[in-house]
Design a protein around this motif. Structure first.
Motif, short mmCIF file in Angstrom:
data_model
loop_
_atom_site.label_atom_id
_atom_site.label_comp_id
_atom_site.label_asym_id
_atom_site.label_seq_id
_atom_site.Cartn_x
_atom_site.Cartn_y
_atom_site.Cartn_z
N ALA A 150 1.57 -13.38 -2.93
CA ALA A 150 2.02 -13.11 -1.58
C ALA A 150 1.99 -14.39 -0.77
N LYS B 251 -3.23 -3.68 -6.66
CA LYS B 251 -2.38 -3.66 -5.46
C LYS B 251 -0.91 -3.61 -5.87
N LYS B 252 -0.04 -3.31 -4.90
CA LYS B 252 1.40 -3.34 -5.14
C LYS B 252 2.05 -4.05 -3.96
N SER B 253 2.91 -5.02 -4.26
CA SER B 253 3.60 -5.77 -3.21
C SER B 253 4.56 -4.86 -2.46
N GLN B 254 4.48 -4.91 -1.13
CA GLN B 254 5.42 -4.16 -0.32
C GLN B 254 6.81 -4.78 -0.37
N ASP B 255 6.88 -6.10 -0.58
CA ASP B 255 8.16 -6.81 -0.62
C ASP B 255 8.94 -6.54 -1.90
N THR B 256 8.26 -6.65 -3.05
CA THR B 256 8.96 -6.57 -4.34
C THR B 256 8.63 -5.32 -5.14
N GLY B 257 7.55 -4.64 -4.79
CA GLY B 257 7.13 -3.47 -5.55
C GLY B 257 6.36 -3.82 -6.82
N GLU C 41 3.28 -5.03 -9.20
CA GLU C 41 1.84 -4.85 -9.18
C GLU C 41 1.13 -6.20 -9.37
#
Length: 117
Positions: A3, A71-77, A79
């Motif tokens: 991130a 966690k999972k990135s909100q931008d790319t999805g 993990e």
């Protein structure tokens, strides 16, 4: 997945660990100025709440010095894993991200600090 917290000019990043998947955890090493190189294993944790870590991080055979959350990135999805390491030799805890290395078998532990002086 790493991130971004700003432009490349105001963020320093360093790989402080390399890992491979091992069963349902990870094995590898962490290298810092304070610790040197430490053989490390990351094992699933028994979670007592939603905020509890998904994994515990151990130096050597049984010295716990960190925790890790899925966690999972909100931008790319994609993990990734959020890591917190702590040791009495550190001036403060180390926060890092464990990410899969694209095109290779393995994972890198990436530490970053924002330059907001």
């Amino acid at each position: 997945m790493v991130a971004s917290r700003g432009t490349k000019e105001d963020t320093n990043m360093a790989t402080i660990g390399n890992f491979t998947a091992s069963g349902n955890g990870f094995v590898g090493s962490v290298k810092t100025l304070a610790l040197g190189t430490v053989k490390t294993k990351i094992v699933p944790a028994e979670r007592s709440s939603e905020k509890a870590p998904d994994y515990r991080i151990f130096a050597g055979a049984n010295i716990e010095f960190g925790a890790m959350w899925k966690k999972k990135s909100q931008d790319t999805g994609r993990e990734y894993h959020s890591v917190k390491l702590d040791d009495p030799s550190f001036p403060a805890p180390i926060y890092a991200t464990l990410v899969e290395v694209e095109g290779e078998e393995g994972f890198s532990l990436i530490w970053s600090r924002s330059n907001r002086d």
